[in-house]
Design an enzyme around this catalytic site. Structure first.
Site, PDB file in Angstrom:
ATOM      1  N   ARG A 103     -82.941  38.808   8.032  1.00 56.05           N
ATOM      2  CA  ARG A 103     -83.926  39.890   8.163  1.00 56.05           C
ATOM      3  C   ARG A 103     -85.283  39.261   8.429  1.00 56.05           C
ATOM      4  O   ARG A 103     -85.400  38.057   8.535  1.00 56.05           O
ATOM      5  CB  ARG A 103     -83.936  40.769   6.909  1.00 56.05           C
ATOM      6  N   CYS A 107     -91.940  39.512  15.055  1.00 55.15           N
ATOM      7  CA  CYS A 107     -93.314  39.000  15.050  1.00 55.15           C
ATOM      8  C   CYS A 107     -94.262  40.182  14.786  1.00 55.15           C
ATOM      9  O   CYS A 107     -94.175  41.197  15.466  1.00 55.15           O
ATOM     10  CB  CYS A 107     -93.597  38.385  16.415  1.00 55.15           C
ATOM     11  N   ASN A 141     -90.791  45.274   3.502  1.00 53.04           N
ATOM     12  CA  ASN A 141     -90.232  44.653   2.297  1.00 53.04           C
ATOM     13  C   ASN A 141     -90.720  43.215   2.218  1.00 53.04           C
ATOM     14  O   ASN A 141     -90.493  42.432   3.143  1.00 53.04           O
ATOM     15  CB  ASN A 141     -88.700  44.665   2.374  1.00 53.04           C
ATOM     16  N   GLU A 142     -91.409  42.897   1.142  1.00 60.56           N
ATOM     17  CA  GLU A 142     -91.880  41.531   0.902  1.00 60.56           C
ATOM     18  C   GLU A 142     -92.367  40.858   2.186  1.00 60.56           C
ATOM     19  O   GLU A 142     -91.770  39.883   2.667  1.00 60.56           O
ATOM     20  CB  GLU A 142     -90.777  40.698   0.252  1.00 60.56           C
ATOM     21  N   CYS A 147     -95.356  32.870  12.648  1.00 64.85           N
ATOM     22  CA  CYS A 147     -94.850  32.944  14.008  1.00 64.85           C
ATOM     23  C   CYS A 147     -95.818  32.178  14.911  1.00 64.85           C
ATOM     24  O   CYS A 147     -97.011  32.122  14.645  1.00 64.85           O
ATOM     25  CB  CYS A 147     -94.732  34.407  14.442  1.00 64.85           C
ATOM     26  N   CYS A 149     -95.592  32.483  18.526  1.00 63.00           N
ATOM     27  CA  CYS A 149     -95.245  32.939  19.874  1.00 63.00           C
ATOM     28  C   CYS A 149     -96.501  33.152  20.714  1.00 63.00           C
ATOM     29  O   CYS A 149     -97.619  33.021  20.242  1.00 63.00           O
ATOM     30  CB  CYS A 149     -94.397  34.205  19.803  1.00 63.00           C
ATOM     31  N   CYS A 152     -98.805  35.857  19.413  1.00 61.73           N
ATOM     32  CA  CYS A 152     -99.613  35.385  18.284  1.00 61.73           C
ATOM     33  C   CYS A 152    -100.747  34.518  18.799  1.00 61.73           C
ATOM     34  O   CYS A 152    -101.876  34.604  18.323  1.00 61.73           O
ATOM     35  CB  CYS A 152     -98.754  34.612  17.289  1.00 61.73           C
ATOM     36  N   GLU A 297     -89.141  45.680  -7.969  1.00 63.49           N
ATOM     37  CA  GLU A 297     -87.780  45.168  -8.139  1.00 63.49           C
ATOM     38  C   GLU A 297     -87.749  44.323  -9.397  1.00 63.49           C
ATOM     39  O   GLU A 297     -88.578  43.435  -9.559  1.00 63.49           O
ATOM     40  CB  GLU A 297     -87.378  44.276  -6.960  1.00 63.49           C
ATOM     41  N   TRP A 305     -77.802  34.230  -3.015  1.00 62.35           N
ATOM     42  CA  TRP A 305     -77.141  34.628  -1.786  1.00 62.35           C
ATOM     43  C   TRP A 305     -75.891  33.786  -1.579  1.00 62.35           C
ATOM     44  O   TRP A 305     -74.786  34.287  -1.579  1.00 62.35           O
ATOM     45  CB  TRP A 305     -78.105  34.501  -0.593  1.00 62.35           C
ATOM     46  N   GLU A 345     -76.037  39.708   0.644  1.00 59.33           N
ATOM     47  CA  GLU A 345     -76.343  39.833  -0.783  1.00 59.33           C
ATOM     48  C   GLU A 345     -75.144  40.206  -1.662  1.00 59.33           C
ATOM     49  O   GLU A 345     -75.307  40.769  -2.740  1.00 59.33           O
ATOM     50  CB  GLU A 345     -77.505  40.804  -0.975  1.00 59.33           C
TER      51      GLU A 345
HETATM   52  C1  GAL Z   1     -85.820  40.768  -2.974  1.00 58.04           C
HETATM   53  C2  GAL Z   1     -85.843  41.692  -1.790  1.00 58.04           C
HETATM   54  C3  GAL Z   1     -84.680  42.661  -1.857  1.00 58.04           C
HETATM   55  C4  GAL Z   1     -83.416  41.948  -2.079  1.00 58.04           C
HETATM   56  C5  GAL Z   1     -83.526  41.060  -3.274  1.00 58.04           C
HETATM   57  C6  GAL Z   1     -82.282  40.256  -3.497  1.00 58.04           C
HETATM   58  O1  GAL Z   1     -86.687  39.704  -2.870  1.00 58.04           O
HETATM   59  O2  GAL Z   1     -87.023  42.408  -1.695  1.00 58.04           O
HETATM   60  O3  GAL Z   1     -84.626  43.378  -0.657  1.00 58.04           O
HETATM   61  O4  GAL Z   1     -83.118  41.225  -0.950  1.00 58.04           O
HETATM   62  O5  GAL Z   1     -84.589  40.181  -3.131  1.00 58.04           O
HETATM   63  O6  GAL Z   1     -82.092  39.269  -2.554  1.00 58.04           O
HETATM   64 ZN    ZN Z   2     -95.629  35.978  17.165  1.00 63.75          ZN
END
Ligand code: GAL
Ligand code: ZN
Length: 673
Positions: A103, A107, A141-142, A147, A149, A152, A297, A305, A345
């Site tokens: 994921r 860019c 998300n986070e 980058c 490219c 950029c 979270e 992972w 995950e």
């Molecule tokens: C976090 C992320 C989630 C999920 C979790 C577990 O850092 O925001 O989307 O991926 O880790 O890997």
């Molecule tokens: Zn870029």
């Protein structure tokens, strides 16, 4: 105080939903966070939207009083978008385009991707912006990543034009006469891609690129805020910041235009000692946004992972939730509900295991839900009253990333060591960046304040003059903040007057970056630091990483070096300035010395009195001495003596001697009768 879970209805057969939602309801789960990776499901083809599955899930949840937080799905661009335009994929330092998969494969400066982003965010906002079942939004998300490219590069040029206006100023600021790097046209300016010699880019250019990348994420987030804001009613917008893992974004800037601060908390993933390093991240969330932030979270199972970290021991999930609340959060969302069977995950466990039946972790969450339902109202809405603050400066962090000065230098660790030494004494402490106001605190710790501007030094001067106490440490004031140029005065540069001492000489104690191995035979033992001030006199410990020989003018030494090339020269000084005081620590201290120094400072500067607790038992108030949390991070029971009368909100007990079980929690209310 509310609990929630991450739940992805699109991962499970619809006939299973009601079982999950029933179990959530039984555990007092009031919030579900979802949708942040479901772009293809919501938009299978450009402009063709399908939200019906999501609406059905939201409906079923709302039947049980569970409300929803939606994430925008831009962290996982669909294959159909990338396949159509691979130039969206980020380019790494070596110039290679990364692949689709995992994921964050985009860019933030790609004009086409910005269009895709606007379209999906607009469609979601139009659909759910006035839905009462939706509490708020998390952007992407986070956010993180770099980058190099072509997009950029040209955006970087625009960014530089705004900063320097003319090429002459840029050349002057970076000192481009060095190695013939003078630019005669903006288009000649490179991004700091790999060079013939690793890490050898011009430090001015390199730091500007770090700033530019951080700004690119802030801007990309703003693009989404701008689309959403007009479409939403009574819903807030936040971002799940990852304070502990990703350092490439200035979180102060990132949180500036958000309604709410939130962050992601995985205690078992990083940090030497999880209790203190997690506490530090909480203190930053509170420092940036005040009390009432969210833990978006929170770890709820063994995580990993490819390989897994240890599973939370019995009681730890509950303990971490109470730690979050104690330090100022008011909502905790567990990541995730049920462990998924497919995808990267698969082993990142949630509250339920793969099989979906309630087990030990579910029971713990349920107990917590019950407790919060019982005592939640008793917990003071005000936060942790702290008069001490530690400054973490992202620009300094990046400058040290580019040039660590000493091969053992780790800015984050230095900050953490100071934070931890006070955390261990139960001193409430906020963490901020120089962008926040620090004028209302009594004591600022600003270790290694490497990049200093006239404005920052003037603010610090005012702070101390008015009676504040400031602690600085080695390599402070070395650089001009804007240009990353070394100052042309004695160190600590612009902070000299405040410190009342100068750095006459310095050396790293670390391995030379030019040698792979240093033979011990000829090298000296590390110098020692010996305290010479009242109360500490005679205390000795090792210096490490870096040593500076200080020459006190107005300041007084409180510690000297013993042995080594700076034998007998001052290592730590203290200076009276205006109504306040400034300490300067010329070296990196061991944990033991930090402890000694912290105790001395608490005495010396009469920092707020808090309870004495055994090692690993955190004590912290919410509200002005209203509710006291005792959190036992040890796998063994611990005893705490209380001086006042308290009532244990969870058990109703009123005892002065308290025994806290392994990973146990006490929530105590002062008994005024
Ligand atoms: C976090 C992320 C989630 C999920 C979790 C577990 O850092 O925001 O989307 O991926 O880790 O890997
Ligand atoms: Zn870029």
């Amino acid at each position: 105080m509310r609990l929630g879970v991450y739940y992805y209805p699109d991962h499970w057969p619809e006939k299973r939903w009601s079982r999950d939602f029933d179990l959530m309801e039984e555990a007092n789960i009031e919030i579900v966070k979802t949708a942040e990776f479901a772009w293809t499901k919501m938009e299978p083809e450009k402009g063709e939207f399908n939200f019906s599955w999501l609406e059905r899930a939201i409906d079923e949840l709302s039947d049980r009083g569970i409300r929803v937080v939606l994430g925008t799905p831009t962290a996982a661009p669909p294959a159909w978008i990338i396949n159509n335009d691979e130039s969206i994929l980020p380019v790494d330092e070596k110039g290679n385009r990364t692949s689709f998969g995992a994921r964050r494969h985009y860019c933030p400066n790609h004009p086409g991707y910005k269009e895709h982003t606007r379209r999906i965010v607009d469609a979601m906002g139009a659909k759910f912006g006035d839905d009462n079942n939706i509490l708020g939004w998390v952007i992407d998300n986070e956010l993180h990543g770099s980058c190099y490219c072509e997009y950029c590069k040209s955006e970087f040029h625009e960014w530089l034009k705004e900063k320097y206006e003319t090429l002459d100023r840029l050349n002057e600021s970076w000192g481009t006469e060095f190695w013939s790097q003078t630019y005669t046209d903006w288009s000649q300016i490179p991004t700091p891609k790999a060079t013939t010699i690793r890490g050898a880019h011009n430090p001015g250019l390199h730091l500007d690129y770090y700033r530019f990348i951080s700004d690119s994420w802030v801007k990309y987030q703003q693009l989404q805020i701008d689309v959403l804001e007009p479409l939403i009613d009574n819903q807030w917008i936040t971002h799940n910041s990852m304070f502990r893992n990703y350092n490439g974004i200035d979180y102060s800037k990132l949180n500036n235009n958000l309604d709410l601060v939130s962050w992601d908390n995985y205690p078992l993933l990083t940090g030497q000692r999880e209790d203190s390093s997690v506490a530090e991240a909480h203190d930053m969330a509170r420092g940036l946004g005040g009390t009432g932030y969210w833990v978006m979270e929170q770890q709820s199972g063994p995580a990993g992972w490819q390989s897994m970290a240890k599973t939370p021991q019995e009681g730890q999930i509950r303990l971490w939730a109470y730690q979050s609340i104690a330090r100022g959060a008011d909502t905790i969302i567990f990541f995730r509900w049920r462990t998924c069977r497919t995808g990267t995950e698969q082993f990142w466990h949630g509250v339920l295991d793969h099989h979906g039946e309630p087990g030990r972790r579910y029971q713990e969450v349920k107990q917590l839900g019950q407790e919060l339902d019982d005592i939640g109202d008793e917990i003071a809405p005000e936060g942790v009253p702290s008069s001490v603050v530690v400054i973490k400066d992202y620009q300094t962090l990046w400058a040290f990333d580019i040039q660590p000065n000493s091969s053992s230098m780790n800015y984050n660790e230095e900050i953490s060591k100071y934070h931890k030494s006070l955390y261990d004494q139960n001193i409430p402490i906020d963490e901020i960046t120089p962008r926040e106001n620090f004028e209302n605190y009594r004591f600022i710790l600003a270790p290694n304040l490497y990049l200093v501007s006239d404005t920052l030094s003037a603010r610090l001067v005012d702070f101390v003059r008015e009676g504040g106490t400031l602690l600085l440490s080695f390599r402070s004031g070395v650089k001009e903040r804007k240009s990353n140029k070394v100052v042309n005065t004695k160190l600590p540069g612009k902070l000299k007057k405040l410190v009342g001492a100068t750095v006459e000489d310095y050396t790293t104690l670390a391995k030379s970056p030019w040698k792979s191995d240093e033979s011990d035979e000829l090298s000296e033992k590390p110098p020692m630091v010996e305290f010479v001030c009242q109360g500490l006199s005679g205390t000795v410990g090792k210096a490490s990483i870096w040593v500076e020989a200080l020459n006190p003018k107005q300041a007084k030494p409180i510690a000297n070096y013993k042995n080594g090339m700076f034998d007998n020269q001052p290592a730590i000084t203290i200076n009276n300035f205006g109504k306040g005081q400034v300490m300067y620590v010329g070296t990196s201290l061991t944990e033991r010395l930090h402890k000694v120094l912290a105790r001395w400072m608490i005495d010396q500067f009469s920092l707020r009195d808090t309870l004495n607790t055994p090692n690993g038992v955190e004590a912290i108030w919410r509200g002005e001495h209203e509710v006291l949390f005792l959190l036992n991070h040890n796998p063994k029971a611990k005893k705490v003596d209380l001086t006042d009368n308290f009532c244990d909100l969870l058990s109703g007990d009123q005892r002065a001697k308290i025994q806290i079980p392994p990973f146990g929690v006490k929530v105590l209310k002062r008994d005024n009768n």
